[in-house]
Design a protein around this motif. Structure first.
Motif, PDB file in Angstrom:
ATOM      1  N   GLN A  86       0.798  -1.199  -0.060  1.00 53.42           N
ATOM      2  CA  GLN A  86       0.097   0.052  -0.089  1.00 53.42           C
ATOM      3  C   GLN A  86       0.798   1.341   0.125  1.00 53.42           C
ATOM      4  OE1 GLN A  86      -3.894  -0.704   2.506  1.00 53.42           O
ATOM      5  NE2 GLN A  86      -2.167  -1.978   3.350  1.00 53.42           N
ATOM      6  N   VAL A  89       2.210   1.924  -3.636  1.00 53.12           N
ATOM      7  CA  VAL A  89       1.306   2.535  -4.323  1.00 53.12           C
ATOM      8  C   VAL A  89       0.918   4.146  -4.168  1.00 53.12           C
ATOM      9  CG1 VAL A  89      -1.065   2.812  -5.194  1.00 53.12           C
ATOM     10  CG2 VAL A  89      -0.018   0.559  -4.671  1.00 53.12           C
ATOM     11  N   ARG A  90       1.089   4.595  -2.746  1.00 45.79           N
ATOM     12  CA  ARG A  90       0.774   5.637  -2.135  1.00 45.79           C
ATOM     13  C   ARG A  90       2.067   6.688  -2.685  1.00 45.79           C
ATOM     14  NH1 ARG A  90      -1.369   8.374   2.233  1.00 45.79           N
ATOM     15  NH2 ARG A  90      -2.479   6.458   3.328  1.00 45.79           N
ATOM     16  N   GLY A  92       3.791   6.421  -5.431  1.00 44.62           N
ATOM     17  CA  GLY A  92       3.622   6.446  -6.734  1.00 44.62           C
ATOM     18  C   GLY A  92       4.654   5.349  -7.558  1.00 44.62           C
ATOM     19  N   ASP A  95       1.260   1.282  -9.668  1.00 42.15           N
ATOM     20  CA  ASP A  95       0.190   2.047  -9.830  1.00 42.15           C
ATOM     21  C   ASP A  95      -1.320   1.559  -9.191  1.00 42.15           C
ATOM     22  OD1 ASP A  95       1.714   3.265 -11.943  1.00 42.15           O
ATOM     23  OD2 ASP A  95       1.641   1.520 -13.064  1.00 42.15           O
ATOM     24  N   ARG A 105      -7.682   4.212   2.011  1.00 45.84           N
ATOM     25  CA  ARG A 105      -7.036   4.022   0.821  1.00 45.84           C
ATOM     26  C   ARG A 105      -7.370   4.895  -0.306  1.00 45.84           C
ATOM     27  NH1 ARG A 105      -8.657  -1.862   2.041  1.00 45.84           N
ATOM     28  NH2 ARG A 105      -6.662  -2.382   3.387  1.00 45.84           N
ATOM     29  N   TYR A 108      -5.609   8.131  -1.634  1.00 43.46           N
ATOM     30  CA  TYR A 108      -4.695   8.068  -2.620  1.00 43.46           C
ATOM     31  C   TYR A 108      -4.944   6.983  -3.777  1.00 43.46           C
ATOM     32  CZ  TYR A 108      -3.073   3.775  -0.056  1.00 43.46           C
ATOM     33  OH  TYR A 108      -3.088   2.529   0.225  1.00 43.46           O
ATOM     34  N   VAL A 109      -5.962   6.582  -3.960  1.00 41.20           N
ATOM     35  CA  VAL A 109      -6.321   5.506  -4.991  1.00 41.20           C
ATOM     36  C   VAL A 109      -7.904   5.880  -5.430  1.00 41.20           C
ATOM     37  CG1 VAL A 109      -4.551   3.900  -4.550  1.00 41.20           C
ATOM     38  CG2 VAL A 109      -7.083   3.483  -3.674  1.00 41.20           C
ATOM     39  N   ARG A 224      -3.686   4.522  -8.483  1.00 42.33           N
ATOM     40  CA  ARG A 224      -3.285   5.693  -7.565  1.00 42.33           C
ATOM     41  C   ARG A 224      -3.810   6.935  -8.464  1.00 42.33           C
ATOM     42  NH1 ARG A 224       1.489   7.883 -10.102  1.00 42.33           N
ATOM     43  NH2 ARG A 224       2.500   6.384 -11.615  1.00 42.33           N
ATOM     44  N   ARG A 225      -4.185   7.878  -7.559  1.00 35.78           N
ATOM     45  CA  ARG A 225      -4.640   9.155  -8.216  1.00 35.78           C
ATOM     46  C   ARG A 225      -3.674  10.118  -8.750  1.00 35.78           C
ATOM     47  NH1 ARG A 225      -9.894  10.277  -6.534  1.00 35.78           N
ATOM     48  NH2 ARG A 225     -10.596   8.807  -4.613  1.00 35.78           N
ATOM     49  N   CYS A 230      -5.975   9.077 -14.367  1.00 39.52           N
ATOM     50  CA  CYS A 230      -6.347   8.006 -13.505  1.00 39.52           C
ATOM     51  C   CYS A 230      -7.639   7.889 -13.599  1.00 39.52           C
ATOM     52  CB  CYS A 230      -6.064   8.492 -12.077  1.00 39.52           C
ATOM     53  SG  CYS A 230      -6.974   7.330 -10.876  1.00 39.52           S
TER      54      CYS A 230
END
Length: 260
Positions: A86, A89-90, A92, A95, A105, A108-109, A224-225, A230
């Motif tokens: 996690q 992904v946070r 970057g 993905d 979560r 950031y996603v 991920r945002r 995205c």
């Protein structure tokens, strides 16, 4: 051919061959240029774990293969402890992942709206103990001695304050405690625990009783945002989930039959 007996590799090949042929809208062609880096928890059988060669395998990885291939993407995979996955992904450095949507979560996603799998939460108990058909609330459940494992977020949130809750390192240990009569019940979904109970040879001793008040576990893809476009990526994945629902359901049925 029935989806239940269809070879797992055939399901994945079928999704891959569909590729951009699906009517997934204008984002699909752009998606074909972009591999997505997915991360998975490293030891959550049958959802994500390492095969004999150390590569990621399991139901979640198969689901993501079906969805990304149908949307015109490729995926690269990495296995690691779930907390680090996690964080990756946070930061970057990856993905996306496939998991249960949650508010923390979602900061950031962006989660897909369509689930890739849904599983009822119920009560695992000894087969000769029929008391749990009448349990209708968490308060009633708290009267029993319960077990769970470290990292089970549902248990931490909903029954973590119950004094009789016994915590052990892994889910198979909970099933063995239950079979031995050291606890009365274990609350979990039927998909994962059914697979593990079969693998441990405990299906003759243990039974599963679904209870509506416990709800369901819903898992889906999250991106991920900070990934460029995205929202467009998530939209194309959502369309692919809808288009490949039968294949995703067939993969879940294989796990329920112990065929993963």
């Amino acid at each position: 051919m029935s989806g239940i007996i269809m070879d797992r590799r055939a399901l994945l090949r079928g999704a891959g061959c569909a590729g951009l042929g699906l009517a997934l809208g204008p984002h699909a062609a752009r998606a074909a240029l972009l591999p997505l880096r997915f991360v998975y928890a490293d030891n959550v059988v049958p959802f994500s774990y390492a095969d004999a060669d150390g590569n990621a395998t399991g139901l979640l990885k198969d689901d993501v293969d079906v969805v990304t291939s149908a949307a015109g993407y490729s995926q690269t995979t990495s296995l690691m402890p779930w907390g680090r996955a996690q964080a990756t992904v946070r930061a970057g450095q990856a993905d996306g992942f496939c998991t249960v949507p949650s508010a923390d979560r979602a900061v950031y996603v962006q989660f897909c709206l369509q689930p890739v799998m849904t599983s009822d939460i119920g009560i695992w108990h000894r087969r000769d103990d029929d008391r749990f058909k009448a349990v209708g609330s968490l308060e009633e459940l708290a009267a029993f001695s319960l077990g769970s494992y470290v990292g089970n977020g549902w248990a931490t949130e909903h029954v973590g304050t119950i004094p009789t809750l016994a915590m052990v390192p892994d889910p198979v240990s909970v099933l063995k405690m239950l079979a031995a009569g050291r606890i009365d019940a274990f609350v979990h979904d039927e998909l994962q625990m059914g697979y593990l109970a079969r693998a441990a040879g405990l299906t003759g001793t243990l039974a599963y009783t679904p209870r509506p008040f416990l709800g369901q576990v819903v898992r889906t893809l999250a991106i991920r945002r900070s990934l460029p476009d995205c929202a467009a990526v998530v939209a194309s994945l959502d369309a692919a989930i809808l288009a490949r629902r039968a294949d995703l359901d067939a993969l879940a049925r294989r796990v329920r039959l112990g065929m993963a």
